[in-house]
Design a protein around this motif. Structure first.
Motif, PDB file in Angstrom:
ATOM      1  N   GLN A   1       0.751   4.436  -2.405  1.00 47.31           N
ATOM      2  CA  GLN A   1       0.537   5.755  -1.810  1.00 47.31           C
ATOM      3  C   GLN A   1       1.649   6.725  -2.200  1.00 47.31           C
ATOM      4  OE1 GLN A   1       1.135   5.938   2.424  1.00 47.31           O
ATOM      5  NE2 GLN A   1      -0.374   7.597   2.657  1.00 47.31           N
TER       6      GLN A   1
ATOM      7  N   GLY B   1       0.819  -1.214   0.000  1.00 48.92           N
ATOM      8  CA  GLY B   1       0.000   0.000   0.000  1.00 48.92           C
ATOM      9  C   GLY B   1       0.846   1.254   0.000  1.00 48.92           C
ATOM     10  N   ARG B   2       1.958   1.203   0.704  1.00 48.48           N
ATOM     11  CA  ARG B   2       2.849   2.367   0.749  1.00 48.48           C
ATOM     12  C   ARG B   2       3.454   2.654  -0.626  1.00 48.48           C
ATOM     13  NH1 ARG B   2       7.651   3.737   4.472  1.00 48.48           N
ATOM     14  NH2 ARG B   2       7.487   5.987   4.356  1.00 48.48           N
TER      15      ARG B   2
END
Length: 153
Positions: free
Chosen positions: A85, A81-82
Motif C-alpha cells: 500500500q 499489505g502495508r
C-alpha cells in the motif's frame, strides 16, 4: 603448533558430457521458501496462509512505521499489505540465494520500491524458523538500516 593432517573428502561424479557435477540435495525448507516467494509475488493469500504458522512471529527492525514485532498471521499479513500500500504496489523483492538447515533458513534478497519521491534499492536478509513446513518466525535484516528507515518514514 602441531601439524594436523586431515584427509579431505570430496563427493563428485562425472556427467554424461564428461563435466564434473556435484551431488547436492536441497533442504526441504528451501521449497517452503520458494513457495513463499511465489505466493507473495502473486498476492495469493490462500497459499500464504498454508505456508505461515497461525502463531507466526515476524520481526522488522529499525525506527520506521513498519518496524516492530508482529504476532500471528493477521498482523504479519497486514504489514505485508502495508508495504504494498505505501509503495503503490512497487515493492519488488528479488531472490539472490536461499540457504537452509534444520534450524534456520536464510534468504538473501534485493528489494526495489518507490514512495513519495523516495527510492528503495537495497539488499536484505530474512532469517526464518520453519517447523513442519510452516514458517514460525522471521527476522528482516537490511543492509542499510538508516536508509531503510528513511524510505519508510
Amino acid at each position: 603448533m602441531a601439524d594436523v593432517n586431515v584427509p579431505l573428502r570430496v563427493s563428485r561424479c562425472v556427467g554424461s558430457q564428461g563435466e564434473l557435477e556435484a551431488l547436492m540435495t536441497d533442504h526441504p525448507h528451501i521449497a517452503v521458501f520458494h513457495g513463499l516467494m511465489a505466493a507473495f509475488s502473486a498476492g495469493d493469500m490462500d497459499a500464504l496462509t498454508e505456508i505461515f504458522h497461525p502463531d507466526v512471529v515476524w520481526h522488522i527492525g529499525g525506527r520506521n512505521p513498519l518496524a516492530g514485532e508482529y504476532r500471528g498471521r493477521a498482523e504479519t499479513f497486514a504489514v505485508f499489505g502495508r508495504e504494498f500500500q505505501l509503495t503503490g504496489g512497487t515493492y519488488r523483492p528479488r531472490l539472490h540465494d536461499v540457504l537452509a538447515n534444520d534450524d534456520h533458513t536464510v534468504a538473501l534478497l534485493h528489494v526495489t520500491a518507490s514512495r513519495e519521491g523516495k527510492q528503495l534499492d537495497m539488499d536484505y536478509t530474512i532469517v526464518f524458523h520453519i517447523r513442519d513446513a510452516k514458517i514460525t518466525e522471521g527476522w528482516v535484516l537490511t543492509a542499510d538500516p538508516q536508509a531503510y528507515d528513511e524510505f519508510w518514514s
